[in-house]
Design an enzyme around this catalytic site. Structure first.
Site, short mmCIF file in Angstrom:
data_model
loop_
_atom_site.label_atom_id
_atom_site.label_comp_id
_atom_site.label_asym_id
_atom_site.label_seq_id
_atom_site.Cartn_x
_atom_site.Cartn_y
_atom_site.Cartn_z
N GLU A 160 35.49 -19.81 -63.02
CA GLU A 160 35.61 -20.81 -61.96
C GLU A 160 34.35 -20.92 -61.11
O GLU A 160 34.03 -21.97 -60.58
CB GLU A 160 36.81 -20.49 -61.05
CG GLU A 160 38.16 -20.76 -61.67
CD GLU A 160 38.64 -19.59 -62.52
OE1 GLU A 160 37.91 -18.59 -62.61
OE2 GLU A 160 39.73 -19.69 -63.10
N ASP A 191 -5.56 -27.49 -67.13
CA ASP A 191 -6.90 -28.05 -67.10
C ASP A 191 -7.86 -26.91 -66.79
O ASP A 191 -7.46 -25.85 -66.32
CB ASP A 191 -7.00 -29.15 -66.04
CG ASP A 191 -8.26 -29.98 -66.20
OD1 ASP A 191 -9.03 -29.72 -67.15
OD2 ASP A 191 -8.49 -30.87 -65.37
N ASP A 228 -3.45 -32.03 -61.65
CA ASP A 228 -3.52 -32.52 -60.27
C ASP A 228 -4.14 -33.90 -60.13
O ASP A 228 -4.26 -34.42 -59.02
CB ASP A 228 -4.30 -31.53 -59.39
CG ASP A 228 -5.75 -31.33 -59.88
OD1 ASP A 228 -6.13 -31.96 -60.90
OD2 ASP A 228 -6.49 -30.57 -59.24
N ASP A 261 -3.46 -36.87 -65.19
CA ASP A 261 -2.52 -35.84 -65.61
C ASP A 261 -1.06 -36.28 -65.49
O ASP A 261 -0.17 -35.58 -65.98
CB ASP A 261 -2.72 -34.57 -64.77
CG ASP A 261 -4.07 -33.92 -65.00
OD1 ASP A 261 -4.54 -33.97 -66.15
OD2 ASP A 261 -4.64 -33.38 -64.05
N ASN A 315 40.94 -11.28 -71.96
CA ASN A 315 42.20 -11.41 -71.23
C ASN A 315 43.14 -12.42 -71.91
O ASN A 315 44.36 -12.20 -72.01
CB ASN A 315 41.95 -11.86 -69.79
CG ASN A 315 41.46 -10.72 -68.92
OD1 ASN A 315 41.57 -9.56 -69.30
ND2 ASN A 315 40.89 -11.04 -67.77
N ASN A 326 40.82 -13.83 -61.83
CA ASN A 326 39.52 -14.45 -62.07
C ASN A 326 38.76 -14.71 -60.77
O ASN A 326 37.55 -14.52 -60.68
CB ASN A 326 39.70 -15.79 -62.82
CG ASN A 326 39.85 -15.57 -64.30
OD1 ASN A 326 39.88 -14.43 -64.76
ND2 ASN A 326 39.97 -16.64 -65.05
N ASP A 337 35.28 -13.21 -59.82
CA ASP A 337 34.17 -14.13 -59.61
C ASP A 337 33.57 -13.99 -58.22
O ASP A 337 32.37 -14.18 -58.01
CB ASP A 337 34.64 -15.58 -59.81
CG ASP A 337 34.86 -15.90 -61.28
OD1 ASP A 337 34.40 -15.10 -62.12
OD2 ASP A 337 35.48 -16.92 -61.59
#
Length: 883
Positions: free
Chosen positions: A297, A339, A610, A614, A678, A703, A707
């Site tokens: 969850e 670069d 930069d 690019d 489980n 759970n 969790d």
């Protein structure tokens, strides 16, 4: 972008034709036509990530595969547990808990992305200043965003060009197009029609001025021919144009594994339970609880917490993560394309030698170049900076400062691409005027009639260019930059014209060293140690690129130039990128092709850039990386912004990304396998038992409690070997992991079932089995004892499996979890065990267990840990990794 034909047609025609074509007038656009032009051609705004709105971030925070799974389960639970249930059994707890998880998870992500957005906005340096336009014959100042096609814009020194313009009047107008081309050269612009416009590149058209360019000197007027995304600048800015989202692919992959398991298990549980009990509605509710039980969850919450923590840690290391999904991609990256300039080398260069025409030291060459650079009025550039830095030289500084005071500038012709040199006219102490020129060797040499050696001017023969090559070619091959210095006496003449830049005397050469950064070699070594392959992609000269790469330890055996790449097929290019690490003289499109070829080969790519050139590559890479000094559009396109252009910062970011990723995988794999175990136990028990082994609310609570403990996982320590190499974000190994470790818990669950059903519960319920009991209250007590016993055994094994499977090593001895994880998991076992002994237990269907149960539980848990350790070794031996 404005179509090629229209742009070049505008460049090739005169001002009157421009006015008719748009249409507008020499007095500017009539006020009454402004809104019509805006409606037709759009606003002068760039639609980009910079305009990432709150609704967009909200959608990213709450809409993903995991959230959709949980939301679906919440809706189904709402229907079965509330809408279809009787008043006595109605329970909204499951739906409510899942919805809270979704809200908390999305809120964490939303807050972190909003914080990153604000930090990114502070770095935004694009200033939308007011511009002066003529509308209906009247000069007015308006914000640049309010410009429309047809407006007549006034340009002056120091301003930024706010849109693409066709110049109709100029007076000594010099412009820098660095934001467009990435080159610092100054170009002179004029308003004359371009005769050969069709064959001239856009950036070389002298009568066009492009958005984001800077006016260096002079004045001008121009008609707006394109605004916003239709400008050349706007064409570079392509929001959300990545062809692939590595994080989302991995997320989808994991989600589908869980969905497939649910698709098999839920119907199986429903059928088995329904056949065994005959109550199909009750069985459907229980099957739904199995689906909820199988799904972690807090998966979105833990993932977002991991990513947010990694992003926050990156901000402390001088990097801003604009999109927190990029944290995981950064850790998965196995090829980094960079670069050369500013990344491997210093932003500045060093003047190494000043030589005469035969390669001997020449103070005169240095002095003349110093005067030229000192009086140069264009934008500062690395070469001028390196020359001017010589004023600090102990043996030369005094002389150079004295010359700067004695010699005054009277005129100059700035650098431009066609000439490739800069000219300065100075009045010497003898009131004579001296022209000093420095720039490209070949271009300067072609304008020289004499060469000076030991004070004597020697005529240059027709075929003596080879003598220049003999002196400078070896230095060029070593990666050094060489320019020529020339002079010419002009007597009393105080102004310059292009015709004066002929019949000069070559004085000598200046040699510059593009010095590698001190940290570059170590940073490259660190990347290799992290098993990230650095590949250099630069537009610079190939010899210069090779020289720098050799100095910093990059393989220089193989190199491909842009010209060579242009002749390769897609298949040949994919083969070439496997064995080549240096690519030079590239166009922006070729960088994109190389990145695409790398990704086709299965690599997760990063690109550090930069400049405007690019931006296509930043969009193409799996993770685009830029710096705070980059052009604005590059920062907008990037996922990560470094506050310092240092590879070592990026190395730290890669490590942080990998730690984040490993902690995410810990939760996903361990929780999914534990939940799977489980569910297997539930299926087995449902066949044999006359009651549910655990109620829906107990399964959800189990759970949820587990969790909740896992929320601390983002702060767990990670073994060094788990971050040695990039990891793929995928569900490929999840199924195997679940099938390997999930059933182990089922073995001990069944042992617990047998002990509870045949020994403990009968002893506490009059010595009879459940089916032998006639008293409903004793049956309820029997079921509650059984369910509580399995609840505790399942909770203990789930918490301890977290420690067993978080590392390849022996837990607690060779690898210990972080302090917060140890504390929270230990506290969790104590608190949740204690929960069964409190008044809160009864509403949940739980009850107090006797001490003898814990005498059974402890050896079962120890045996479980030993078996997991054995299976773990076999799993690592087969798959080479655990998490």
């Amino acid at each position: 972008m404005l179509s090629d034909s229209r742009m070049k047609r505008y460049a090739g025609c005169g001002a009157e034709e421009i006015f008719r074509a748009i249409p507008t007038t020499p007095a500017g656009l009539p006020q009454e036509r402004v809104e019509a032009m805006r409606a037709k051609y759009g606003e002068n705004r760039l639609s980009s990530r910079k305009n990432d709105t709150f609704p967009h971030r909200l959608r990213r925070a709450f809409v993903d595969p995991f959230t959709m799974i949980l939301f679906t389960l919440a809706v189904i639970s709402l229907v079965t547990d509330v809408l279809l249930a009787s008043n006595f059994t109605r329970n909204i707890t499951t739906s409510l808990i899942i919805c809270v998880m979704i809200l908390v998870s999305g809120a964490i992500r939303l807050v972190q992305e909003t914080r990153a957005k604000r930090a990114s906005d502070r770095l935004d340096r694009l200033i939308h200043a007011n511009v002066t336009v003529k509308r209906g014959g009247i000069l007015v100042d308006i914000p640049a965003e309010r410009l429309v096609v047809g407006d007549l814009v006034m340009l002056s020194a120091g301003g930024r060009i706010p849109a693409d313009l066709r110049l109709i009047k100029t007076m000594d107008l010099f412009v820098s197009q660095a934001a467009i081309t990435g080159e610092s050269a100054i170009l002179e612009k004029d308003s004359a029609p371009c005769i050969d416009a069709e064959r001239t590149p856009f950036t070389r058209l002298k009568n066009l001025a492009f958005m984001a360019s800077s006016v260096i000197s002079g004045r001008g007027e121009g008609v707006v021919i394109a605004v916003g995304r239709e400008t050349l600048y706007g064409n570079f800015v392509r929001p959300d144009s990545k062809n692939s989202d590595a994080f989302q692919k991995g997320e989808n992959s994991v989600a589908w594994v869980l969905i497939r398991f649910m698709a098999v298990l839920v119907p199986a549980v429903f059928l088995v339970s329904g056949v065994a009990r005959g109550s199909w509605l009750e069985s459907f509710a229980f099957a739904l609880s199995v689906a909820v039980g199988l799904t972690p969850e807090m998966l979105p919450l833990v993932i977002n917490a991991c990513l947010a923590r990694g992003s926050l840690s990156m901000s402390r290391k001088r990097a801003i993560v604009k999109n927190i999904d990029a944290m995981q991609v950064l850790g998965s990256m196995d090829v980094l394309c960079i670069d050369k300039t500013g990344t491997l080398t210093q932003e500045s260069i060093l003047l190494e030698y000043y030589l005469d025409i035969l390669g001997n030291e020449s103070p005169e060459a240095l002095e003349l170049a110093y005067l030229n650079s000192f009086h140069h009025s264009g934008l500062s550039n690395p070469i001028d900076s390196a020359i001017l830095a010589c004023r600090t030289m102990p043996d030369r500084g005094g002389r150079l400062a004295e010359l700067a005071k004695l010699c005054r500038k009277t005129d100059e012709i700035p650098f431009d691409y066609e000439r490739k040199f800069v000219s300065t006219l100075v009045r010497t102490s003898e009131n004579s005027h001296l022209l000093i020129v420095k720039g490209d060797i070949r271009r300067v040499f072609s304008r020289c009639r004499f060469a000076e050696y030991r004070g004597e001017a020697i005529p240059i023969g027709e075929n003596e260019e080879g003598s220049v090559s003999a002196i400078v070619d070896e230095m060029l091959e070593e990666g050094m930059k060489v320019i020529a210095v020339a002079k010419k006496e002009l007597g009393a003449q105080e102004t310059l014209s292009p015709a004066d830049e002929n019949d000069m005397t070559l004085v000598g050469y200046l040699v510059f060293f593009d010095a590698p950064k001190r940290s570059a070699a170590q940073s490259v070594e660190d990347l290799k140690r992290l098993r990230v392959t650095p590949k250099v992609m630069t537009g610079d000269n190939s010899q210069t690129a090779l020289s720098i790469c050799r100095r910093v330890g990059l393989p220089a055996a193989a190199l491909l130039t842009g010209a060579q790449i242009g002749g390769l097929s897609d298949e040949e290019l994919r083969a070439a990128v496997k064995v080549t690490d240096i690519f030079a003289e590239l166009t922006p499109g070729q960088k994109v092709s190389l990145l695409s070829a790398l990704r086709d080969n299965g690599h997760t790519t990063g690109f550090l850039g930069d400049g405007m050139n690019d931006i296509p590559a930043l969009n193409e890479a799996d993770v685009g990386i830029s710096v705070d000094t980059a052009v604005d559009a590059a920062k907008e396109a990037a996922d990560v912004i470094l506050l310092e252009k240092e590879l070592n910062i990026l190395g730290q970011g890669i490590m942080e990304g990998r730690r984040t990723f490993v902690n995410m995988l810990k939760y996903i794999k361990i929780t999914a396998s534990s939940n799977f175990g489980n569910i297997l136990s539930v299926v087995c028990a449902s066949v044999a038992l006359p009651f549910f082994p655990m109620t829906a609310i107990q399964l959800l609570l189990l759970n949820l409690l587990y969790d909740t403990l896992c929320i601390v996982l983002p702060w767990d320590s990670v073994d060094a070997e788990d971050t040695e190499a990039p990891r793929e974000w995928s569900g490929k190994t999840l199924s195997g992991f679940m099938l390997s470790f999930g059933p182990i818990s089922s073995i001990f669950d069944i042992m617990t079932f047998l002990f509870l059903y045949f020994i403990l519960c009968p002893r506490l319920c009059g010595g009879l089995l459940y089916t032998q009991l006639a008293d409903p209250e004793l049956r309820l007590r029997y079921a509650a004892l059984f369910q509580t016993g399995w609840f505790l055994e399942s909770m203990w094994t789930q918490v301890l499996i977290l420690h067993m499977l978080r590392t390849k090593k022996i837990p607690f001895l060779q690898s210990r979890a972080s302090g917060p994880v140890l504390l929270i998991t230990l506290l969790g076992i104590v608190v949740f065990t204690g929960l069964t002994m409190t008044p809160l237990a009864h509403p949940l269907g739980l009850t107090r267990l006797p001490l003898e149960y814990f005498g059974f539980l402890l050896p079962v848990v120890l045996l479980y840990m030993l078996l997991v350790s054995f299976i773990k070794r076999l799993y690592i031996r087969r798959h080479g990794e655990l998490i």
